[in-house]
Motif scaffolding. Structure first.
Motif, PDB file in Angstrom:
ATOM      1  N   GLY A  17     -18.335  -3.199  -5.461  1.00 55.17           N
ATOM      2  CA  GLY A  17     -16.999  -2.742  -5.783  1.00 55.17           C
ATOM      3  C   GLY A  17     -15.916  -3.634  -5.223  1.00 55.17           C
ATOM      4  N   VAL A  18     -14.693  -3.172  -5.378  1.00 56.01           N
ATOM      5  CA  VAL A  18     -13.509  -3.885  -4.914  1.00 56.01           C
ATOM      6  C   VAL A  18     -12.713  -2.913  -4.059  1.00 56.01           C
ATOM      7  CG1 VAL A  18     -11.439  -5.138  -5.645  1.00 56.01           C
ATOM      8  CG2 VAL A  18     -13.510  -5.257  -7.019  1.00 56.01           C
ATOM      9  N   TYR A  19     -12.152  -3.416  -2.972  1.00 63.28           N
ATOM     10  CA  TYR A  19     -11.397  -2.561  -2.067  1.00 63.28           C
ATOM     11  C   TYR A  19     -10.004  -3.143  -1.845  1.00 63.28           C
ATOM     12  CZ  TYR A  19     -13.177  -6.084   1.156  1.00 63.28           C
ATOM     13  OH  TYR A  19     -13.501  -7.275   1.756  1.00 63.28           O
ATOM     14  N   ARG A  20      -9.067  -2.247  -1.509  1.00 61.99           N
ATOM     15  CA  ARG A  20      -7.677  -2.637  -1.260  1.00 61.99           C
ATOM     16  C   ARG A  20      -7.209  -2.007   0.035  1.00 61.99           C
ATOM     17  NH1 ARG A  20      -5.002  -0.461  -6.715  1.00 61.99           N
ATOM     18  NH2 ARG A  20      -5.956   1.366  -5.845  1.00 61.99           N
ATOM     19  N   PHE A  21      -6.624  -2.814   0.890  1.00 66.60           N
ATOM     20  CA  PHE A  21      -5.937  -2.309   2.073  1.00 66.60           C
ATOM     21  C   PHE A  21      -4.456  -2.275   1.732  1.00 66.60           C
ATOM     22  CE2 PHE A  21      -9.836  -3.619   4.130  1.00 66.60           C
ATOM     23  CZ  PHE A  21      -9.970  -2.741   5.203  1.00 66.60           C
ATOM     24  N   SER A  22      -3.787  -1.165   2.051  1.00 61.09           N
ATOM     25  CA  SER A  22      -2.354  -1.008   1.805  1.00 61.09           C
ATOM     26  C   SER A  22      -1.641  -0.698   3.108  1.00 61.09           C
ATOM     27  CB  SER A  22      -2.099   0.139   0.825  1.00 61.09           C
ATOM     28  OG  SER A  22      -2.773  -0.082  -0.383  1.00 61.09           O
ATOM     29  N   ASP A  23      -0.371  -1.097   3.193  1.00 57.28           N
ATOM     30  CA  ASP A  23       0.419  -0.797   4.387  1.00 57.28           C
ATOM     31  C   ASP A  23       1.071   0.574   4.257  1.00 57.28           C
ATOM     32  OD1 ASP A  23       2.645  -1.153   2.737  1.00 57.28           O
ATOM     33  OD2 ASP A  23       3.207  -3.079   3.616  1.00 57.28           O
ATOM     34  N   ALA A  24       1.863   0.966   5.255  1.00 51.50           N
ATOM     35  CA  ALA A  24       2.479   2.289   5.278  1.00 51.50           C
ATOM     36  C   ALA A  24       3.448   2.509   4.121  1.00 51.50           C
ATOM     37  CB  ALA A  24       3.186   2.506   6.608  1.00 51.50           C
TER      38      ALA A  24
ATOM     39  N   ARG B   6       2.328  -0.908  -0.103  1.00 55.87           N
ATOM     40  CA  ARG B   6       2.102  -2.256  -0.650  1.00 55.87           C
ATOM     41  C   ARG B   6       0.671  -2.689  -0.373  1.00 55.87           C
ATOM     42  NH1 ARG B   6       7.380  -3.042   1.930  1.00 55.87           N
ATOM     43  NH2 ARG B   6       6.092  -3.303   3.784  1.00 55.87           N
ATOM     44  N   VAL B   7       0.016  -3.250  -1.377  1.00 56.60           N
ATOM     45  CA  VAL B   7      -1.335  -3.779  -1.201  1.00 56.60           C
ATOM     46  C   VAL B   7      -1.209  -5.060  -0.381  1.00 56.60           C
ATOM     47  CG1 VAL B   7      -3.355  -4.723  -2.369  1.00 56.60           C
ATOM     48  CG2 VAL B   7      -2.157  -2.757  -3.347  1.00 56.60           C
ATOM     49  N   ILE B   8      -1.924  -5.105   0.751  1.00 61.29           N
ATOM     50  CA  ILE B   8      -1.839  -6.276   1.626  1.00 61.29           C
ATOM     51  C   ILE B   8      -3.103  -7.121   1.614  1.00 61.29           C
ATOM     52  CG2 ILE B   8      -0.084  -5.259   3.129  1.00 61.29           C
ATOM     53  CD1 ILE B   8      -2.375  -4.722   5.166  1.00 61.29           C
ATOM     54  N   TYR B   9      -4.209  -6.553   1.084  1.00 58.76           N
ATOM     55  CA  TYR B   9      -5.449  -7.330   0.990  1.00 58.76           C
ATOM     56  C   TYR B   9      -6.344  -6.720  -0.077  1.00 58.76           C
ATOM     57  CZ  TYR B   9      -9.667  -9.886   2.118  1.00 58.76           C
ATOM     58  OH  TYR B   9     -10.763 -10.708   2.024  1.00 58.76           O
TER      59      TYR B   9
ATOM     60  N   THR C 200      -2.247  -3.831  10.401  1.00 62.83           N
ATOM     61  CA  THR C 200      -1.073  -3.676   9.545  1.00 62.83           C
ATOM     62  C   THR C 200      -1.306  -2.611   8.480  1.00 62.83           C
ATOM     63  OG1 THR C 200      -0.493  -5.993   9.888  1.00 62.83           O
ATOM     64  CG2 THR C 200       0.500  -4.920   7.989  1.00 62.83           C
ATOM     65  N   ALA C 201      -2.548  -2.452   8.073  1.00 65.27           N
ATOM     66  CA  ALA C 201      -2.897  -1.497   7.012  1.00 65.27           C
ATOM     67  C   ALA C 201      -2.737  -0.050   7.477  1.00 65.27           C
ATOM     68  CB  ALA C 201      -4.329  -1.736   6.551  1.00 65.27           C
ATOM     69  N   ALA C 202      -2.533   0.826   6.518  1.00 62.27           N
ATOM     70  CA  ALA C 202      -2.453   2.262   6.792  1.00 62.27           C
ATOM     71  C   ALA C 202      -3.423   3.042   5.909  1.00 62.27           C
ATOM     72  CB  ALA C 202      -1.028   2.757   6.553  1.00 62.27           C
ATOM     73  N   LYS C 203      -4.050   2.333   4.958  1.00 64.06           N
ATOM     74  CA  LYS C 203      -4.949   3.006   4.015  1.00 64.06           C
ATOM     75  C   LYS C 203      -5.899   1.986   3.418  1.00 64.06           C
ATOM     76  CE  LYS C 203      -3.268   4.309  -0.026  1.00 64.06           C
ATOM     77  NZ  LYS C 203      -2.586   5.071  -1.084  1.00 64.06           N
ATOM     78  N   VAL C 204      -7.115   2.424   3.133  1.00 57.25           N
ATOM     79  CA  VAL C 204      -8.070   1.602   2.397  1.00 57.25           C
ATOM     80  C   VAL C 204      -8.630   2.450   1.254  1.00 57.25           C
ATOM     81  CG1 VAL C 204     -10.041   2.157   3.905  1.00 57.25           C
ATOM     82  CG2 VAL C 204     -10.073   0.060   2.543  1.00 57.25           C
ATOM     83  N   GLU C 205      -8.707   1.837   0.074  1.00 64.42           N
ATOM     84  CA  GLU C 205      -9.253   2.493  -1.109  1.00 64.42           C
ATOM     85  C   GLU C 205     -10.255   1.544  -1.761  1.00 64.42           C
ATOM     86  OE1 GLU C 205      -5.753   4.946  -3.116  1.00 64.42           O
ATOM     87  OE2 GLU C 205      -5.260   2.827  -2.818  1.00 64.42           O
ATOM     88  N   TRP C 206     -11.150   2.077  -2.550  1.00 63.71           N
ATOM     89  CA  TRP C 206     -12.132   1.245  -3.236  1.00 63.71           C
ATOM     90  C   TRP C 206     -12.394   1.759  -4.626  1.00 63.71           C
ATOM     91  CZ3 TRP C 206     -13.246   4.076   1.188  1.00 63.71           C
ATOM     92  CH2 TRP C 206     -13.968   5.230   0.991  1.00 63.71           C
TER      93      TRP C 206
ATOM     94  N   PRO D 110      -1.266  -9.948  -2.625  1.00 62.83           N
ATOM     95  CA  PRO D 110      -1.376  -9.448  -1.258  1.00 62.83           C
ATOM     96  C   PRO D 110      -1.144 -10.547  -0.215  1.00 62.83           C
ATOM     97  CG  PRO D 110      -3.396  -9.052  -2.506  1.00 62.83           C
ATOM     98  CD  PRO D 110      -2.528  -9.923  -3.325  1.00 62.83           C
ATOM     99  N   ARG D 111      -0.411 -10.215   0.821  1.00 64.55           N
ATOM    100  CA  ARG D 111      -0.024 -11.222   1.806  1.00 64.55           C
ATOM    101  C   ARG D 111      -1.182 -11.762   2.635  1.00 64.55           C
ATOM    102  NH1 ARG D 111       2.781  -8.050   6.912  1.00 64.55           N
ATOM    103  NH2 ARG D 111       2.050  -9.746   8.202  1.00 64.55           N
TER     104      ARG D 111
END
Length: 100
Positions: free
Chosen positions: A19-26, A29-32, A63-69, A91-92
């Motif tokens: 799968g693919v995962y995304r880290f987002s900030d508070a 915004r998707v940061i990774y 920096t992240a506040a959430k991870v989703e996949w 993503p930064r």
């Protein structure tokens, strides 16, 4: 900066499929964006002892506040979705290549 334990998913809730995962900030915004053959194995590595993580990775996790996949059928689909999300979200913490 967030404490990674505040958003760490329970290991048993993370699928073992590709799968693919995304880290987002508070701010949401998707940061990774990353891909994995085994999401559980890959994502749990981000929540290991912070001293063992590369500086850039440690900073991203804090920096992240959430991870989703998103689960996909195979590695090729993961690669395609990762590429699409990187283009879409810029993503930064993802490496930027000259030909992007």
């Amino acid at each position: 900066m967030a404490d990674p334990e505040s958003y760490r998913p329970a290991t048993g809730t993370i699928p073992t499929q590709p799968g693919v995962y995304r880290f987002s900030d508070a701010a949401g915004r998707v940061i990774y964006v990353g891909k994995a053959v085994n999401l559980r194995q890959r994502l749990t590595s981000y929540f290991a002892d912070p001293a063992l993580l590369h500086f850039r990775t440690r900073t991203m996790v804090r920096t992240a506040a959430k991870v989703e996949w998103t689960v996909v059928r195979n590695e090729l689909e993961a690669l395609q979705l990762e590429y699409t999300w990187i283009k879409q979200h810029d993503p930064r913490f993802n490496v930027k290549y000259r030909d992007d």
